[in-house]
Design a protein around this motif. Structure first.
Motif, PDB file in Angstrom:
ATOM      1  N   LEU A 117       0.843  -1.188   0.000  1.00  0.00           N
ATOM      2  CA  LEU A 117       0.000   0.000   0.000  1.00  0.00           C
ATOM      3  C   LEU A 117       0.882   1.244   0.000  1.00  0.00           C
ATOM      4  N   THR A 118       0.797   2.032  -1.089  1.00  0.00           N
ATOM      5  CA  THR A 118       1.697   3.164  -1.289  1.00  0.00           C
ATOM      6  C   THR A 118       0.908   4.454  -1.438  1.00  0.00           C
ATOM      7  N   VAL A 119       1.330   5.486  -0.736  1.00  0.00           N
ATOM      8  CA  VAL A 119       0.670   6.791  -0.796  1.00  0.00           C
ATOM      9  C   VAL A 119       1.066   7.493  -2.086  1.00  0.00           C
ATOM     10  N   VAL A 120       0.082   7.827  -2.898  1.00  0.00           N
ATOM     11  CA  VAL A 120       0.329   8.642  -4.088  1.00  0.00           C
ATOM     12  C   VAL A 120       0.344  10.115  -3.701  1.00  0.00           C
ATOM     13  N   SER A 121      -0.624  10.519  -2.899  1.00  0.00           N
ATOM     14  CA  SER A 121      -0.687  11.898  -2.428  1.00  0.00           C
ATOM     15  C   SER A 121      -1.662  11.982  -1.260  1.00  0.00           C
ATOM     16  N   PRO A 122      -1.283  12.693  -0.184  1.00  0.00           N
ATOM     17  CA  PRO A 122      -2.266  12.953   0.868  1.00  0.00           C
ATOM     18  C   PRO A 122      -3.249  14.010   0.406  1.00  0.00           C
ATOM     19  N   ILE A 123      -4.515  13.872   0.774  1.00  0.00           N
ATOM     20  CA  ILE A 123      -5.524  14.855   0.386  1.00  0.00           C
ATOM     21  C   ILE A 123      -5.342  16.107   1.233  1.00  0.00           C
ATOM     22  N   VAL A 124      -5.278  17.235   0.559  1.00  0.00           N
ATOM     23  CA  VAL A 124      -5.024  18.506   1.236  1.00  0.00           C
ATOM     24  C   VAL A 124      -6.093  18.773   2.284  1.00  0.00           C
ATOM     25  N   GLY A 125      -5.656  19.110   3.469  1.00  0.00           N
ATOM     26  CA  GLY A 125      -6.575  19.427   4.542  1.00  0.00           C
ATOM     27  C   GLY A 125      -7.048  18.229   5.329  1.00  0.00           C
ATOM     28  N   GLY A 126      -6.629  17.036   4.938  1.00  0.00           N
ATOM     29  CA  GLY A 126      -7.089  15.827   5.605  1.00  0.00           C
ATOM     30  C   GLY A 126      -6.175  15.399   6.735  1.00  0.00           C
ATOM     31  N   PRO A 127      -6.610  14.422   7.535  1.00  0.00           N
ATOM     32  CA  PRO A 127      -5.812  13.943   8.671  1.00  0.00           C
ATOM     33  C   PRO A 127      -4.464  13.360   8.263  1.00  0.00           C
TER      34      PRO A 127
END
Length: 536
Positions: A117-127
């Motif tokens: 499981l790889t992060v592509v991008s964190p959602i802006v403003g999210g935890p």
């Protein structure tokens, strides 16, 4: 072995698969006989059915037909390119949430890459962003259980959940030998596009951070521009860093806000002429033309690259940062009868100069995603990266993302800093200091420019580390001191004011944003080179 009878489930799923093919053909308005004049599709399907029946009858354990067929469809699409995918009904619903509404969870864009499981991008403003997750991070454990081999459905089940609930994950970051744990509190994730819009402290530079391209992106951008112009904006920074893209139409509508009518912004070309489209600017705005700097990085993809490419090729804006991701493929989403869908690549898109910025994917998904974040590969003219000319005659390269006109370097941080973020130490200290310094709420600009921490900061962080069972690193603390102060002041600003002031604090102090401001004279020269002026 005797011939096997096809069970009811197999008939159903094969019918659905054929309906899916039919949906593609109907969408393209082409008859199968014209698409495949030399191929015997029935023979190939019979071969698949034969293998399927043997698996169903003789495999060592019972297997569910739906899972087998889903795996076969995913494998079929996976042979095409990295972006042609199958979307089960639940995933499709979640995708609709992403583009139109909200959900409750930790807030990440992700991919299961080589079973990791790889992060592509964190959602802006999210935890997840608040917890410090970054593109390329690998989530290797969830609630102390291995996440290796996890499916997309399992990711949603484990990481989504009611607002206020917590989930513990273990993260492995590139160039760090040991993973670190993060406890994230789930929250309601709004799916807006513009998450930060304000004037910088020089009083003339507007700043807009666009997080994605959803249905309201152009509308949100137009509102943000209007607000900044009312505040005296004379030049603009459009930040597309970590923006994974979205809707093609929104990318063209947004680019249209900056380009006078009659200029081609992007065009698509496919195997079928029905997917050939040219998008032109429309004179939809009478906004005064002003210097523009567009910020990109390795996480800027798809629609972000369309906007950045149009600004660069038309010499309308100076592109700065790092080479973008390099996704130049266009997908159509085709609904299937069972509520699922396939997202099928039907065309390639080209920037105004004729550049295809899609990176090669012949070596598989692992290399495809790893190469996107590899700074060691210098792009220069060769058989892959062909040179093209902008509207004013500047040379730009195709074949591997948008190469910026000027490079900026992101701030380098230590593993210790990531651990502080993961343990929520900045959040806790920011909240505490905000209570201790309530008087700062009277003037944000004074808080930004004058407030500083005393010697007690190191003692407070050391005490917080001890409380959290984290070893304090004096060397790393000194190296990261500037960004540590910024993070705590930003959390103070969130508590003293709101999230908007949190982002203002972060961006005011962001070295890359400061570098972008320094490129404004070059952006002004570019306007003259491109002969852009109000009304042209």
């Amino acid at each position: 072995m005797n011939p096997l009878r096809i069970d009811g489930t197999l008939k159903k799923v094969l019918w659905l698969a054929l309906v899916g093919v039919g949906a593609v053909l109907l969408y393209m308005q082409i008859k199968p006989t014209r698409l495949y004049p030399q191929e015997n599709i029935r023979t190939d399907l019979d071969r698949f059915m034969e293998v399927f029946m043997y698996v169903k009858r003789y495999y060592v354990e019972p297997v569910e037909s739906d899972k087998l067929i889903t795996g076969a469809i995913e494998g079929l699409l996976g042979k095409l390119d990295p972006h042609s995918v199958y979307l089960p009904q639940k995933s499709l619903e979640q995708e609709s949430e992403r583009m139109e509404g909200h959900f409750e969870g930790i807030g990440i864009e992700f991919v299961v890459l080589n079973k990791v499981l790889t992060v592509v991008s964190p959602i802006v403003g999210g935890p997840a962003e608040a917890a410090g997750l970054a593109p390329g991070d690998q989530i290797i454990r969830i609630e102390d259980k291995s996440a290796y081999g996890i499916t997309e459905d399992e990711v949603f089940k484990k990481l989504r959940g009611p607002k206020g609930s917590k989930v513990k994950i273990s993260v492995l970051r590139a160039n760090q030998s040991e993973p670190f744990d993060v406890v994230i509190t789930r929250d309601r994730i709004p799916i807006y596009s513009v998450y930060a819009s304000f004037m910088l402290d020089d009083g003339k530079t507007g700043y807009i951070w666009l997080a994605r391209f959803a249905k309201t992106s152009a509308e949100e951008m137009q509102a943000a521009l209007k607000e900044l112009e009312a505040q005296g904006m004379k030049q603009l920074i459009l930040d597309l860093r970590y923006n994974p893209g979205g809707l093609l139409e929104q990318a063209t509508e947004l680019a249209d806000l900056f380009i006078p009518g009659g200029h081609r912004l992007v065009y698509t070309r496919g195997r079928n002429k029905a997917n050939d489209e040219d998008f032109f600017s429309t004179n939809s705005t009478d906004r005064a033309i002003m210097p523009l700097v567009v910020m990109i990085d390795h996480g800027s993809a798809s629609a972000s690259e369309i906007v950045a490419g149009a600004m660069q090729d038309l010499d309308r804006g100076l592109v700065v940062g790092q080479t973008s991701f390099g996704k130049g493929l266009v997908q159509n989403q085709i609904r299937l009868k069972d509520g699922a869908a396939i997202r099928l690549t039907v065309a390639r898109y080209y920037t105004p100069s004729g550049r295809l910025i899609q990176r090669p994917y012949d070596n598989g998904l692992v290399d495809y995603y790893a190469d996107a974040y590899d700074d060691s590969k210098e792009q220069k003219p060769d058989s892959l990266h062909k040179p093209y000319k902008t509207r004013a005659g500047r040379t730009v390269l195709g074949g591997g993302g948008i190469v910026p006109d000027s490079t900026t370097q992101p701030e380098r941080i230590t593993r210790f800093f990531n651990q502080l973020v993961g343990k929520r130490i900045f959040f806790e200290l920011g909240a505490r200091y905000a209570i201790q310094h309530k008087e700062q709420a009277a003037d944000f600009n004074r808080f930004y420019s004058q407030f500083n921490f005393g010697e007690e900061l190191a003692d407070d962080i050391r005490a917080s580390c001890k409380k959290q069972g984290l070893e304090f690193s004096e060397e790393a603390y000194k190296k990261d001191l500037a960004i540590i102060k910024t993070m705590i002041k930003a959390e103070m600003a969130r508590n003293l004011w709101d999230s908007r002031h949190y982002y203002m604090m972060m961006k005011y102090a962001d070295p890359e944003v400061r570098q972008a401001v320094s490129f404004m004279p070059a952006a002004q020269k570019l306007l003259k080179l491109g002969k852009w002026k109000a009304g042209n």
